[in-house]
Design a protein around this motif. Structure first.
Motif, PDB file in Angstrom:
ATOM      1  N   GLN A  45     -31.675 -22.234  14.230  1.00 27.34           N
ATOM      2  CA  GLN A  45     -33.091 -22.207  13.862  1.00 27.34           C
ATOM      3  C   GLN A  45     -33.263 -22.017  12.364  1.00 27.34           C
ATOM      4  O   GLN A  45     -34.128 -22.642  11.749  1.00 27.34           O
ATOM      5  N   GLU A  46     -32.430 -21.182  11.742  1.00 30.13           N
ATOM      6  CA  GLU A  46     -32.481 -21.007  10.285  1.00 30.13           C
ATOM      7  C   GLU A  46     -32.197 -22.317   9.564  1.00 30.13           C
ATOM      8  O   GLU A  46     -32.854 -22.647   8.577  1.00 30.13           O
ATOM      9  N   ARG A  95     -29.737 -18.426  16.577  1.00 29.02           N
ATOM     10  CA  ARG A  95     -30.552 -18.000  15.428  1.00 29.02           C
ATOM     11  C   ARG A  95     -30.176 -18.764  14.169  1.00 29.02           C
ATOM     12  O   ARG A  95     -31.045 -19.137  13.379  1.00 29.02           O
ATOM     13  N   ARG A  96     -28.882 -19.012  13.986  1.00 28.82           N
ATOM     14  CA  ARG A  96     -28.437 -19.766  12.807  1.00 28.82           C
ATOM     15  C   ARG A  96     -28.931 -21.204  12.876  1.00 28.82           C
ATOM     16  O   ARG A  96     -29.343 -21.775  11.858  1.00 28.82           O
ATOM     17  N   ASP A 131     -24.437 -19.957  16.664  1.00 27.77           N
ATOM     18  CA  ASP A 131     -25.457 -19.018  17.127  1.00 27.77           C
ATOM     19  C   ASP A 131     -26.838 -19.676  17.093  1.00 27.77           C
ATOM     20  O   ASP A 131     -27.181 -20.363  16.118  1.00 27.77           O
TER      21      ASP A 131
END
Length: 61
Positions: A7-8, A4-5, A2
């Protein structure tokens, strides 16, 4: 993986192990407009590549 993951993981203060098609890599930059990320293999830091998120796998907890 994902976006978002990814980027985390890039923003994380701790090292999180990620492989790209079985090769340990460092995630450098997300390109959200086309769902890609700039990476480089941990053993070839000068070999930067832009790859699809689909080939990335987070290892361990």
């Amino acid at each position: 993986m994902d976006i978002r993951r990814v980027q985390e993981i890039i923003n994380s203060q701790t090292m999180i192990n990620v492989n790209y098609h079985g090769i340990p890599v460092y995630l450098e930059e997300v390109h959200a407009q086309n769902n890609t990320v700039t990476i480089f293999p941990l053993d070839e830091m000068k070999n930067r590549q832009v790859v699809d998120l689909e080939g990335l796998v987070e290892l361990g907890p």
